[in-house]
Design a protein around this motif. Sequence first.
Motif, PDB file in Angstrom:
ATOM      1  N   ALA A  32     -15.956  -5.696 -14.124  1.00  0.00           N
ATOM      2  CA  ALA A  32     -15.093  -6.854 -14.364  1.00  0.00           C
ATOM      3  C   ALA A  32     -15.781  -7.933 -15.197  1.00  0.00           C
ATOM      4  O   ALA A  32     -15.166  -8.963 -15.484  1.00  0.00           O
ATOM      5  N   GLY A  33     -17.041  -7.716 -15.559  1.00  0.00           N
ATOM      6  CA  GLY A  33     -17.745  -8.667 -16.415  1.00  0.00           C
ATOM      7  C   GLY A  33     -18.366  -9.828 -15.679  1.00  0.00           C
ATOM      8  O   GLY A  33     -18.593 -10.894 -16.270  1.00  0.00           O
ATOM      9  N   ALA A  34     -18.679  -9.643 -14.411  1.00  0.00           N
ATOM     10  CA  ALA A  34     -19.253 -10.735 -13.621  1.00  0.00           C
ATOM     11  C   ALA A  34     -20.633 -11.127 -14.134  1.00  0.00           C
ATOM     12  O   ALA A  34     -21.402 -10.290 -14.604  1.00  0.00           O
ATOM     13  N   ARG A  35     -20.940 -12.420 -14.022  1.00  0.00           N
ATOM     14  CA  ARG A  35     -22.303 -12.915 -14.202  1.00  0.00           C
ATOM     15  C   ARG A  35     -22.892 -13.081 -12.813  1.00  0.00           C
ATOM     16  O   ARG A  35     -22.302 -13.738 -11.960  1.00  0.00           O
ATOM     17  N   PHE A  36     -24.044 -12.479 -12.599  1.00  0.00           N
ATOM     18  CA  PHE A  36     -24.630 -12.437 -11.263  1.00  0.00           C
ATOM     19  C   PHE A  36     -25.745 -13.468 -11.108  1.00  0.00           C
ATOM     20  O   PHE A  36     -26.368 -13.895 -12.081  1.00  0.00           O
ATOM     21  N   THR A  47     -19.585 -15.913 -11.545  1.00  0.00           N
ATOM     22  CA  THR A  47     -18.390 -16.177 -12.337  1.00  0.00           C
ATOM     23  C   THR A  47     -17.970 -14.889 -13.037  1.00  0.00           C
ATOM     24  O   THR A  47     -18.741 -13.935 -13.140  1.00  0.00           O
ATOM     25  N   TYR A  48     -16.755 -14.896 -13.534  1.00  0.00           N
ATOM     26  CA  TYR A  48     -16.208 -13.820 -14.343  1.00  0.00           C
ATOM     27  C   TYR A  48     -15.858 -14.398 -15.716  1.00  0.00           C
ATOM     28  O   TYR A  48     -15.993 -15.609 -15.932  1.00  0.00           O
ATOM     29  N   PRO A  49     -15.425 -13.576 -16.673  1.00  0.00           N
ATOM     30  CA  PRO A  49     -15.228 -14.080 -18.036  1.00  0.00           C
ATOM     31  C   PRO A  49     -14.300 -15.292 -18.161  1.00  0.00           C
ATOM     32  O   PRO A  49     -14.475 -16.114 -19.079  1.00  0.00           O
ATOM     33  N   ALA A  50     -13.333 -15.447 -17.283  1.00  0.00           N
ATOM     34  CA  ALA A  50     -12.423 -16.606 -17.375  1.00  0.00           C
ATOM     35  C   ALA A  50     -13.157 -17.922 -17.174  1.00  0.00           C
ATOM     36  O   ALA A  50     -12.756 -18.952 -17.727  1.00  0.00           O
ATOM     37  N   GLY A  51     -14.230 -17.945 -16.383  1.00  0.00           N
ATOM     38  CA  GLY A  51     -14.992 -19.158 -16.142  1.00  0.00           C
ATOM     39  C   GLY A  51     -14.550 -19.882 -14.883  1.00  0.00           C
ATOM     40  O   GLY A  51     -13.454 -19.663 -14.350  1.00  0.00           O
ATOM     41  N   ALA A 226      -4.067  -4.606  -9.070  1.00  0.00           N
ATOM     42  CA  ALA A 226      -2.956  -4.078  -9.859  1.00  0.00           C
ATOM     43  C   ALA A 226      -1.855  -5.118 -10.019  1.00  0.00           C
ATOM     44  O   ALA A 226      -1.028  -5.029 -10.930  1.00  0.00           O
ATOM     45  N   ASP A 227      -1.857  -6.111  -9.151  1.00  0.00           N
ATOM     46  CA  ASP A 227      -0.915  -7.230  -9.222  1.00  0.00           C
ATOM     47  C   ASP A 227      -1.513  -8.298 -10.129  1.00  0.00           C
ATOM     48  O   ASP A 227      -2.612  -8.802  -9.859  1.00  0.00           O
ATOM     49  N   GLU A 228      -0.831  -8.654 -11.195  1.00  0.00           N
ATOM     50  CA  GLU A 228      -1.384  -9.596 -12.175  1.00  0.00           C
ATOM     51  C   GLU A 228      -1.613 -10.982 -11.597  1.00  0.00           C
ATOM     52  O   GLU A 228      -2.320 -11.794 -12.186  1.00  0.00           O
ATOM     53  N   ARG A 229      -1.043 -11.260 -10.437  1.00  0.00           N
ATOM     54  CA  ARG A 229      -1.260 -12.566  -9.815  1.00  0.00           C
ATOM     55  C   ARG A 229      -2.628 -12.673  -9.147  1.00  0.00           C
ATOM     56  O   ARG A 229      -3.071 -13.780  -8.793  1.00  0.00           O
ATOM     57  N   ALA A 230      -3.311 -11.541  -8.944  1.00  0.00           N
ATOM     58  CA  ALA A 230      -4.613 -11.532  -8.265  1.00  0.00           C
ATOM     59  C   ALA A 230      -5.731 -11.332  -9.280  1.00  0.00           C
ATOM     60  O   ALA A 230      -5.651 -10.451 -10.144  1.00  0.00           O
ATOM     61  N   LYS A 231      -6.784 -12.144  -9.171  1.00  0.00           N
ATOM     62  CA  LYS A 231      -7.937 -12.056 -10.053  1.00  0.00           C
ATOM     63  C   LYS A 231      -9.215 -12.207  -9.232  1.00  0.00           C
ATOM     64  O   LYS A 231      -9.250 -12.917  -8.231  1.00  0.00           O
ATOM     65  N   TRP A 232     -10.289 -11.528  -9.677  1.00  0.00           N
ATOM     66  CA  TRP A 232     -11.602 -11.746  -9.072  1.00  0.00           C
ATOM     67  C   TRP A 232     -12.020 -13.199  -9.272  1.00  0.00           C
ATOM     68  O   TRP A 232     -11.855 -13.762 -10.357  1.00  0.00           O
ATOM     69  N   ILE A 233     -12.603 -13.778  -8.240  1.00  0.00           N
ATOM     70  CA  ILE A 233     -13.118 -15.153  -8.293  1.00  0.00           C
ATOM     71  C   ILE A 233     -14.556 -15.139  -7.793  1.00  0.00           C
ATOM     72  O   ILE A 233     -14.868 -14.501  -6.782  1.00  0.00           O
ATOM     73  N   GLY A 234     -15.436 -15.871  -8.486  1.00  0.00           N
ATOM     74  CA  GLY A 234     -16.848 -15.849  -8.153  1.00  0.00           C
ATOM     75  C   GLY A 234     -17.275 -16.942  -7.186  1.00  0.00           C
ATOM     76  O   GLY A 234     -16.490 -17.813  -6.786  1.00  0.00           O
TER      77      GLY A 234
END
Length: 380
Positions: A32-36, A47-51, A226-234
């Motif tokens: 998912a492109g996380a920064r660790f 964080t993830y790419p969205a910031g 799979a639901d576009e309303r859900a996103k990974w959050i750091g």
Amino acid sequence: MPRNRHACNFGENMGDDKTLKHLPLEAMHEEAGARFGAFAGWRMPLTYPAGVMKEHLHTRQQAGLFDISHMQLFAVEGDGAAAFLSRACPLDAAALGEGKSKYTLLLGENAGIIDDLIVTRLGPSRFVIVANAGNAARDEAHLRKVAEGFEVRLEALDRVLLALQGPAAEDVLVNAGLDLSDLTFLTAVEPREGWFAARSGYTGEDGFEIALPPDAAPRLVEEILADERAKWIGLAARDSLRLEAGLCLHGQDLSEETDPASAALLWAIPKNVREDGGFIGAEALARIRADGIKEKRVGLKPEGRQPVRSGATIVDGDGRAIGRVTSGGFGPSVEHPVAMGYVEKAHADAGTRLYAEVRGSRIAMDVHPLPFTPHNYRKG
């Protein structure tokens, strides 16, 4: 849940540091492109790419998915389970209904806060404790020592722990095949064998925390995302969300040097428990209350746009040091800096003008009621 409430001194990317523990779902975060970064001995997605800003606001507006598997669950079972928990914590465990959760504290003999916990009753003699990552070993050692006098078994559980938070959380979970809509805030259920789910969280939003076996977790995550309303959050947005919600972070806002009265957490101790005692630290807490607290945890709203961070000294109008900032940052939802800290009781009233010393200058700030943003829990 108490949910990761430890000091947010996030390390830089330390994925090659073999001393760190790794999340079972680490590969999914990498994809998912996380920064660790290093946190409480774990390699955590910060964080993830969205910031951070977009992650924070997405959680408030839709549904944020957090991997909080660094936190530790303990199963407590046996005929003496309720009595044991009521000794270890200022809690009336016998009065806790089945399927009910309670925020509570693990206290030392001096009433210092070893950790803050969520305790859930699952059966007549079955409970689950959710403890903070950085305190897990300390908590387990303390609890095992207390348990020596009771007929009880304490087991550290191996689970993935996920938090889905935000106004769309319930609907997203239903679409993912997990219907927890009957739950209300601080109630819990075992929806499948080896699973544990509670309507709780650490953001101030409605949401759920779900513990499940590691081999079952990837599929649930895929169904949720799979639901576009859900996103990974750091972890970084988790911190700004909890700070806006006025929720404490152990290791910053709470420690073994702070007590429940000074931390403004007496509400977490039932009145009959405060009066009857019987829990570890009861006598010390009674003395503190009788003598009167010297300082109090408060919300702080700095003027302008510059955040005031943990560790800043708080002074009065004459420049006299009267407290310290324990948590601070920018609140994306409220669009201004937010902070918490401890100040002398005489300066703890809402609206009191104080100052934070930041790199040789002073930033004006006012004592502000907590939370900064309203809680949106689904009450019964």
